[in-house]
Scaffold this motif. Structure first.
Motif, PDB file in Angstrom:
ATOM      1  N   ALA A   1       0.831  -1.209   0.000  1.00 17.85           N
ATOM      2  CA  ALA A   1       0.000   0.000   0.000  1.00 17.85           C
ATOM      3  C   ALA A   1       0.861   1.253   0.000  1.00 17.85           C
ATOM      4  CB  ALA A   1      -0.926  -0.019   1.210  1.00 17.85           C
ATOM      5  N   SER A   2       1.985   1.206   0.687  1.00 17.18           N
ATOM      6  CA  SER A   2       2.883   2.372   0.710  1.00 17.18           C
ATOM      7  C   SER A   2       3.476   2.633  -0.674  1.00 17.18           C
ATOM      8  CB  SER A   2       3.997   2.148   1.731  1.00 17.18           C
ATOM      9  OG  SER A   2       3.471   1.996   3.031  1.00 17.18           O
ATOM     10  N   ILE A   3       3.812   1.558  -1.382  1.00 13.31           N
ATOM     11  CA  ILE A   3       4.319   1.709  -2.749  1.00 13.31           C
ATOM     12  C   ILE A   3       3.280   2.385  -3.624  1.00 13.31           C
ATOM     13  CG2 ILE A   3       5.023   0.450  -4.812  1.00 13.31           C
ATOM     14  CD1 ILE A   3       6.242  -1.663  -2.945  1.00 13.31           C
ATOM     15  N   TRP A   4       2.038   1.909  -3.535  1.00 13.93           N
ATOM     16  CA  TRP A   4       0.980   2.480  -4.363  1.00 13.93           C
ATOM     17  C   TRP A   4       0.565   3.869  -3.894  1.00 13.93           C
ATOM     18  CZ3 TRP A   4      -1.046   1.071  -8.952  1.00 13.93           C
ATOM     19  CH2 TRP A   4      -0.668  -0.173  -9.438  1.00 13.93           C
ATOM     20  N   SER A   5       0.762   4.171  -2.628  1.00 18.37           N
ATOM     21  CA  SER A   5       0.505   5.534  -2.149  1.00 18.37           C
ATOM     22  C   SER A   5       1.437   6.520  -2.839  1.00 18.37           C
ATOM     23  CB  SER A   5       0.690   5.588  -0.625  1.00 18.37           C
ATOM     24  OG  SER A   5       0.516   6.898  -0.155  1.00 18.37           O
ATOM     25  N   PHE A   6       2.687   6.099  -3.053  1.00 13.18           N
ATOM     26  CA  PHE A   6       3.631   6.934  -3.804  1.00 13.18           C
ATOM     27  C   PHE A   6       3.211   7.024  -5.276  1.00 13.18           C
ATOM     28  CE2 PHE A   6       7.375   6.866  -6.622  1.00 13.18           C
ATOM     29  CZ  PHE A   6       7.855   8.140  -6.377  1.00 13.18           C
ATOM     30  N   ILE A   7       2.775   5.896  -5.851  1.00 16.40           N
ATOM     31  CA  ILE A   7       2.348   5.903  -7.260  1.00 16.40           C
ATOM     32  C   ILE A   7       1.162   6.828  -7.470  1.00 16.40           C
ATOM     33  CG2 ILE A   7       1.358   4.467  -9.097  1.00 16.40           C
ATOM     34  CD1 ILE A   7       3.026   2.151  -8.030  1.00 16.40           C
ATOM     35  N   PHE A   8       0.243   6.868  -6.486  1.00 13.53           N
ATOM     36  CA  PHE A   8      -0.972   7.677  -6.608  1.00 13.53           C
ATOM     37  C   PHE A   8      -0.794   9.106  -6.112  1.00 13.53           C
ATOM     38  CE2 PHE A   8      -3.499   3.527  -6.239  1.00 13.53           C
ATOM     39  CZ  PHE A   8      -3.686   3.447  -7.602  1.00 13.53           C
ATOM     40  N   SER A   9       0.410   9.469  -5.694  1.00 10.83           N
ATOM     41  CA  SER A   9       0.648  10.817  -5.168  1.00 10.83           C
ATOM     42  C   SER A   9       0.308  11.877  -6.212  1.00 10.83           C
ATOM     43  CB  SER A   9       2.102  10.946  -4.743  1.00 10.83           C
ATOM     44  OG  SER A   9       2.378  12.255  -4.297  1.00 10.83           O
ATOM     45  N   ASP A  10      -0.237  13.011  -5.748  1.00  9.20           N
ATOM     46  CA  ASP A  10      -0.700  14.053  -6.674  1.00  9.20           C
ATOM     47  C   ASP A  10       0.436  14.672  -7.485  1.00  9.20           C
ATOM     48  OD1 ASP A  10      -3.253  13.666  -5.785  1.00  9.20           O
ATOM     49  OD2 ASP A  10      -3.224  15.320  -4.359  1.00  9.20           O
ATOM     50  N   SER A  11       1.502  15.062  -6.803  1.00  6.63           N
ATOM     51  CA  SER A  11       2.538  15.850  -7.471  1.00  6.63           C
ATOM     52  C   SER A  11       3.642  14.998  -8.088  1.00  6.63           C
ATOM     53  CB  SER A  11       3.144  16.845  -6.462  1.00  6.63           C
ATOM     54  OG  SER A  11       3.637  16.144  -5.335  1.00  6.63           O
ATOM     55  N   ILE A  12       4.156  14.010  -7.358  1.00  9.12           N
ATOM     56  CA  ILE A  12       5.305  13.239  -7.840  1.00  9.12           C
ATOM     57  C   ILE A  12       4.950  11.783  -8.151  1.00  9.12           C
ATOM     58  CG2 ILE A  12       6.951  14.682  -6.605  1.00  9.12           C
ATOM     59  CD1 ILE A  12       7.068  12.527  -4.443  1.00  9.12           C
ATOM     60  N   GLY A  13       3.671  11.449  -8.103  1.00  5.78           N
ATOM     61  CA  GLY A  13       3.268  10.072  -8.329  1.00  5.78           C
ATOM     62  C   GLY A  13       3.495   9.615  -9.766  1.00  5.78           C
ATOM     63  N   LEU A  14       3.827   8.345  -9.919  1.00  4.33           N
ATOM     64  CA  LEU A  14       4.099   7.810 -11.254  1.00  4.33           C
ATOM     65  C   LEU A  14       2.849   7.795 -12.128  1.00  4.33           C
ATOM     66  CD1 LEU A  14       6.435   4.819 -10.310  1.00  4.33           C
ATOM     67  CD2 LEU A  14       7.071   7.104 -11.084  1.00  4.33           C
ATOM     68  N   ALA A  15       1.679   7.561 -11.504  1.00  3.05           N
ATOM     69  CA  ALA A  15       0.436   7.513 -12.289  1.00  3.05           C
ATOM     70  C   ALA A  15       0.152   8.867 -12.935  1.00  3.05           C
ATOM     71  CB  ALA A  15      -0.730   7.090 -11.399  1.00  3.05           C
ATOM     72  N   ASN A  16       0.268   9.933 -12.155  1.00  2.49           N
ATOM     73  CA  ASN A  16       0.024  11.266 -12.716  1.00  2.49           C
ATOM     74  C   ASN A  16       1.145  11.703 -13.642  1.00  2.49           C
ATOM     75  OD1 ASN A  16      -2.486  11.757 -11.653  1.00  2.49           O
ATOM     76  ND2 ASN A  16      -1.722  12.816  -9.829  1.00  2.49           N
TER      77      ASN A  16
END
Length: 306
Positions: free
Chosen positions: A134-149
């Motif tokens: 979940a912590s890994i995906w929390s970073f992925i879903f981050s607004d500013s530096i997330g990989l998804a965005n």
């Protein structure tokens, strides 16, 4: 012929019960007794007032259950929202995760280069602790530096508020569960596929059956038991989701991604909500038990009709 003594016969009769007594005692102590206590506490409310600490709980019957399904009640509003979220979450994770696990098993059931590496790569997420995943995906879903965005912005999209948008946060939590469990389900399907004799497929090919026809007429029926097991454990896993919510918005905003077990966790420390917590636990167990039994009944009935 010499007859056994009554004393020896009594020892032989009691021996199995003596051997299982320690295990039975542990089961009664840690399973049966807490279950009975949960049912009893769900029918009571803690006493209220200045001197409530020394007073016995008040018997209210099924009032706690009634309040849970009353959206006008402070706990009912949260419970009904979390209950709906849990049903949607379970249907999404089962409906996507199980077919995805089967697809991965079909793809990795043939000899190919680096087969072991591919299987390990798919299975690896299931080895991670839930809070770590979940912590890994929390970073992925981050607004500013997330990989998804970052990926969306590279395609010209402004990005999404994955964990802050009420319409997206439950989907985001479901994605984490599907990613983590698909490889785990793949292992069961792989074991089932490898137990199917290859002669059956060779005979079907000689009769002119296509791969799609072989899958529908041979693979799925022969994987029936495995499929039932995976569906049941997937549904149970969905209702046990709690740790990853700690890193993925804690069920917010406004309980839009809150799930039933996490709602129980949030209220278990509040003395005034003990009756509701136990009632929610019984509802949770009842839904899982009903789903499990209904699946076994349906699958057994289908097997009997063949």
């Amino acid at each position: 012929m010499r007859k056994p003594s009554p004393h020896r016969s009594l020892i032989s009769l009691l021996q199995p019960y003596v051997l299982i007594a320690p295990t039975l005692a542990l089961v009664l102590m840690f399973n049966v007794a807490p279950a009975i206590r949960t049912v009893t506490d769900s029918l009571h409310k803690p006493a209220r007032g200045l001197n409530a600490a020394g007073k016995p709980p008040e018997y209210v019957g099924l009032q706690n259950f009634h309040d849970l399904f009353d959206e006008g009640h402070y706990m009912g509003a949260r419970f009904t929202r979390a209950f709906r979220n849990t049903i949607v979450f379970a249907l999404a994770t089962v409906g996507i995760g199980v077919p995805l696990g089967l697809l991965l098993a079909l793809l990795l059931n043939h000899q190919q280069p680096l087969l072991g590496l591919w299987r390990f790569a798919v299975f690896y997420p299931s080895l991670l602790p839930l809070i770590g995943a979940a912590s890994i995906w929390s970073f992925i879903f981050s607004d500013s530096i997330g990989l998804a965005n970052a990926l969306l912005k590279s395609l010209g999209h402004p990005g999404l508020n994955w964990l802050g948008d009420r319409n997206l946060v439950l989907l985001s939590v479901a994605v984490v569960n599907i990613w983590k469990q698909a490889g785990y389900f793949m292992i069961f399907f792989l074991a089932g596929l490898q137990n199917i004799p290859r002669d059956i497929y060779e005979a079907a090919s000689l009769d002119g059956a296509s791969e799609r026809q072989q899958f529908a007429a041979l693979t799925l029926p022969l994987l029936r038991r495995t499929l039932l097991f995976v569906i049941v454990i997937s549904f149970i896993f969905a209702f046990q989701t709690v740790e990853q919510l700690q890193a993925l918005g804690e069920g917010g905003p406004a309980d839009s991604a809150n799930l039933l077990l996490y709602l129980i966790f949030q209220n278990i420390s509040e003395r005034q909500n003990w009756g509701y917590v136990n009632a929610m636990t019984i509802v949770l167990i009842g839904v899982v038990l009903a789903f499990t039994v209904s699946n076994f009944v349906l699958f057994e009935r289908d097997d009997g009709n063949r």
